[in-house]
Enzyme design. Structure first.
Site, PDB file in Angstrom:
ATOM      1  CB  VAL A   1      -0.980  -0.004   1.197  1.00  0.00           C
ATOM      2  CG1 VAL A   1      -1.773   1.302   1.260  1.00  0.00           C
ATOM      3  CG2 VAL A   1      -1.939  -1.186   1.088  1.00  0.00           C
ATOM      4  CB  CYS A   2       3.930   2.206   1.883  1.00  0.00           C
ATOM      5  SG  CYS A   2       3.285   1.957   3.544  1.00  0.00           S
ATOM      6  CB  SER A   3       4.907   0.346  -2.996  1.00  0.00           C
ATOM      7  OG  SER A   3       5.453   0.405  -4.285  1.00  0.00           O
TER       8      SER A   3
END
Length: 168
Positions: A59-61
């Site tokens: 998700v952060c990516s």
């Protein structure tokens, strides 16, 4: 204080929660070359601050890539930052591997200065929780999203709309 879960388990969030209308707190983080970067270094621009637990997660990516893709359409008066507690070396490696050029990745690993100032430290993990902040050219916070489940996506459309409004 905002209630946050991480993989549906409650976590303790440390720091000072920021609200719309607040003066944006100053902080010091590290650039990928280990040089210090302060909030005041970016004065005079609208700042989109995307906060992620770790760039090495899905998700952060996606979140960082999404804001990187959006950054070019936001104008030269907008600074797009991604802040995490990842080491600066890891942020640089990830940014190069993913072709990130429009987002500045910054590390809060050393002092958690940003995390304390914006109320995003996950005490149990020594990571930052997912959040979005938009700060106008006068250093006023115009948009805040503390994502309730740290592994969920933020509301990209609302954040981009808030940046466009602040940039007018």
């Amino acid at each position: 204080m905002t209630k946050v879960t991480f993989h549906n388990d409650p976590v303790t969030i440390l720091g000072n929660e920021v609200s719309v209308g607040d003066n944006a707190p100053d902080f010091t983080v590290l650039a990928n070359d280990l040089s210090p970067v302060t909030f005041s270094d970016l004065k005079g621009t609208v700042r989109l601050i995307s906060v992620v637990p770790s760039l090495d997660t899905g998700v952060c990516s996606v979140q960082t890539k999404r804001f990187n893709d959006e950054a070019t359409s936001l104008g030269e008066d907008v600074s797009v930052l991604t802040i995490s507690a990842d080491l600066p070396f890891a942020q640089k490696r990830w940014s190069v591997a993913e072709g990130i050029e429009a987002v500045q990745t910054l590390s809060d690993h050393r002092d958690l200065s940003f995390g304390e100032a914006y109320g995003v430290i996950i005490e149990e993990l020594r990571l930052l929780t997912r959040a979005i902040f938009v700060v106008d050219k006068d250093d006023k916070v115009t948009y805040v999203e503390y994502v309730a489940e740290a592994t969920d996506h933020p509301d990209y459309e609302k954040a981009i709309a808030a940046v466009k409004t602040a940039a007018k």
